[in-house]
Design a protein around this motif. Structure first.
Motif, short mmCIF file in Angstrom:
data_model
loop_
_atom_site.label_atom_id
_atom_site.label_comp_id
_atom_site.label_asym_id
_atom_site.label_seq_id
_atom_site.Cartn_x
_atom_site.Cartn_y
_atom_site.Cartn_z
N TYR A 25 0.82 -1.31 0.05
CA TYR A 25 -0.16 -0.10 0.13
C TYR A 25 1.02 1.09 -0.05
N GLN A 60 -5.89 1.71 -1.37
CA GLN A 60 -6.30 0.44 -0.90
C GLN A 60 -6.16 0.10 0.57
N SER A 61 -5.57 1.00 1.24
CA SER A 61 -5.25 0.92 2.68
C SER A 61 -6.55 1.24 3.54
#
Length: 681
Positions: free
Chosen positions: A371, A459-460
């Motif tokens: 990430y 995406q984290s």
């Protein structure tokens, strides 16, 4: 007073003030006291080291107090300073002082900072006790103190179950190694009649070839003693078999990781083997065991480092691998090269850990490198600091021109292993070369995933929470390196609207200072540590082999260039896989599925130990608890006694009616019974 007394006891005094007086003096004074004490110790340590470098110092022993006098066991608490101690003083105090300073920024939002700084200073005191020890019991006192402090630091966030479990694991696995160390100390006292290190080392050659009864058989005395002592080193320095606590120790705060993995706890085993190197030199078998274990560890840990995604775990396995190099050097009879690598490793490994902490700080405590991406533009100082650390650990340099720190120390170990001319030495050399290839690969993999490529932050979950909090509260979130006006970007750029900030100055200054060490430590000091005149520098503080030094300088050219070649190959491989064609890693790991899973799951050591030791121990514990404790002890002990008392009291209650005629009847019956007994006699 001798400066060594201030160096050793200032951290202890600071730990007591910060730990016991925190409520009285407050958080900031507690941090100030501990940090100033460490910088004072550091300032006093460097002149001692420099005096040994220029040859003006002699070894000294400073008595503190009479400690134990019991029969033949008679020793003082005394602080020994020689070349080996001087190196460790500089390493321990320098890294610890910078970690204290860095923690001002990293732990800024932590409510319990006084306790944290007290633990850090206690840890440093224990390590200083260990390296200044003049006898084995004093060394063991420091050894256990380091273990205790590491338990407290790894489990600092004790409300977090994984941190508590990791602290317990570190403590238990180290106890296994410490049992070997204790048996080694007991055996050494039995054989030599003293625990004084100089006396033992002087008498050791005379014991070569003798035998001792152990486990019902006769064995070579020095082999048994050295292997038992080395088991202690295996636990503390996380060698193969007793390594499982090391990656889990990442559950502690990042400054703790830097302190444990760079200069202090994990190097204690290396220091002990080098300190007792004249003793180890009397047993060829023990030396071979040290070499083989070190070589196996450096290969094993390097393979795992190539598959991990957690930035701190990659660096942790890297530490495990580098410690393997140090033991290979000690095992082939080059403790000077082992100590040189310990010295340089402290700078670049502390730099890498603190750099990783700066990245984690900027990325809202996200540790998964999947990430990251594209961070070099956002946190440039952290990027350049980690670049220096990476150049140092991968051994970038040109033979006979200039190299970063790891270039000199790692190459000296590989040359010593090859020059030793023994089968274990050659095994260590080829394992070391292969591990150097993997080290280069996973180090550049870390750099490319973190600082190059497109941002993958959206995406984290951690980072999305940060963005959400910034939208919701509209205030500067200092702790996690972002503020509200940045949180309105577009998710299409891969950032998810998040913009990392550079760490505060108090965290960047240690990175800059450690970068200087990572760049220059090898170039400046290699002449003293591993040159022809090494014997002068060491002044008999380690077992020194002039023959091996000459052999190291005479190795073939390909041996000197091999580490450079594999470093370039590892860099090229990482570049192709993570920059030029990012699809390669997934395809490759799918192609070698079972092997990849085996390495990714850390060779299944944790699962193996869980099946062989943990589950049987838990099952046995349940049997003792349910059948032994509850079924027998409680049943016939406290519970049984309580039952008898309760039943007796109920019978007595029935007799106590309160009617006078009932009591008169009982008295009359008793009188009749007594008279009858007298008449019958």
């Amino acid at each position: 007073m001798h400066p060594i007394q201030f160096i050793v006891f200032l951290p202890l005094l600071a730990a007591l003030v910060a730990g016991l007086g925190a409520r009285l003096i407050g958080k900031v004074p507690a941090k100030l006291v501990t940090t100033l004490a460490l910088f004072a110790s550091c300032a006093l340590s460097w002149p001692i080291f420099i005096s040994f470098l220029n040859g003006s110092a002699q070894e000294s022993v400073t008595p503190v107090l009479q400690w134990v006098r019991s029969g033949d066991l008679d020793f003082q608490w005394a602080l020994r300073v020689d070349t080996l101690t001087a190196i460790m003083l500089v390493v321990v105090t320098s890294v610890s002082a910078l970690v204290h300073l860095y923690s001002w920024g990293y732990m800024d939002e932590e409510p319990d900072q006084s306790r944290f700084f007290a633990y850090l200073s206690l840890f440093t005191f224990a390590m200083l006790m260990l390296v200044t020890a003049d006898n084995l019991v004093q060394m063991f006192f420091g050894w256990e103190g380091v273990g205790l402090a590491s338990y407290l630091l790894i489990g600092f966030w004790f409300r977090k179950p994984s941190a508590s479990a990791a602290a317990m694991k570190a403590f238990v696995v180290n106890r296994v190694g410490d049992l070997g160390f204790m048996l080694g100390i007991f055996g050494t006292f039995l054989v030599f009649g003293t625990v004084s290190i100089p006396a033992i080392l002087a008498a050791a050659p005379g014991m070569a070839g003798s035998t001792i009864g152990f486990l019902g058989h006769r064995f070579d005395t020095m082999t048994v003693l050295c292997i038992l002592l080395f088991i202690g080193a295996m636990g503390k320095s996380a060698q193969l078999g007793l390594h499982t606590w090391l990656p889990d120790a990442m559950e502690g705060p990042t400054p703790v990781s830097a302190l444990i993995h760079a200069a202090t706890m994990v190097t204690a085993g290396v220091f002990m083997v080098c300190r007792l190197s004249p003793m180890f030199a009397t047993s060829e078998t023990a030396m071979h065991v040290v070499t083989y274990v070190g070589a196996a560890t450096l290969f094993f840990a390097a393979t795992i480092g190539t598959t991990q995604w957690d930035i701190k775990r990659v660096i942790a396995y890297s530490t495990c691998s580098q410690l393997g190099y140090m033991f290979v050097a000690a095992g082939v009879g080059a403790p000077g090269a082992a100590m040189f690598h310990l010295f340089t490793h402290a700078f670049f490994k502390a730099l890498l850990f603190l750099g990783a902490g700066s990245v984690i700080h900027a990325m809202h405590h996200e540790q998964d490198m999947r990430y990251y991406g594209g961070l070099r533009k956002h946190i440039p100082i952290t990027f350049w600091a980690m670049m220096m650390g990476t150049l140092a650990i991968t051994g970038v340099g040109i033979v006979d021109v200039f190299g970063f720190a790891g270039f000199y120390s790692k190459d000296s170990i590989l040359e010593a292993a090859y020059a030793s001319g023994t089968a274990p030495g050659h095994f260590g050399f080829f394992m070391g070369i292969f591990a150097a290839l993997l080290t280069s690969f996973y180090s550049w993999r870390l750099m490319f995933l973190t600082f190059w490529g497109k941002p993958r932050w959206e995406q984290s979950e951690h980072i999305q929470h940060a963005v959400h909090d910034a939208h919701g509260h509209g205030h500067d979130d200092h702790a996690h390196g972002h503020d509200d006006h940045h949180a309105h970007g577009h998710a299409s750029d891969g950032t998810g609207g998040y913009h990392p900030h550079e760490s505060p100055l108090v965290m960047l200054l240690p990175l800059v200072l450690l970068s200087v060490g990572a760049v220059l430590a090898g170039f400046v000091f290699h002449g003293s540590f591993i040159s022809e005149g090494e014997g002068e520098f060491w002044k008999n503080s380690v077992a020194f082999s002039e023959h091996l030094i000459h052999a190291m300088h005479g190795v073939p050219e390909w041996v000197k260039w091999a580490p450079f070649a594999v470093m370039v190959a590892g860099l090229a491989g990482a570049y192709v896989a993570y920059i030029a064609n990012p699809g390669i890693p997934a395809a490759f790991s799918a192609a070698i599925g079972p092997l990849y899973r085996f390495v990714y799951n850390k060779w299944y050591f944790d699962e193996l130990y869980n099946a062989v030791f943990v589950k049987p121990a838990m099952a046995l514990g349940r049997v003792f608890w349910q059948q032994g404790d509850i079924g027998i002890i409680d049943r016939f002990g406290p519970n049984g006694a309580a039952w008898v008392v309760a039943r007796s009291s109920r019978i007595a209650v029935r007799l106590q009616s309160g009617y006078l005629n009932s009591y008169a009847l009982v008295m009359l019956v008793g009188l009749v019974g007594a008279v009858s007994w007298v008449i019958a006699r």
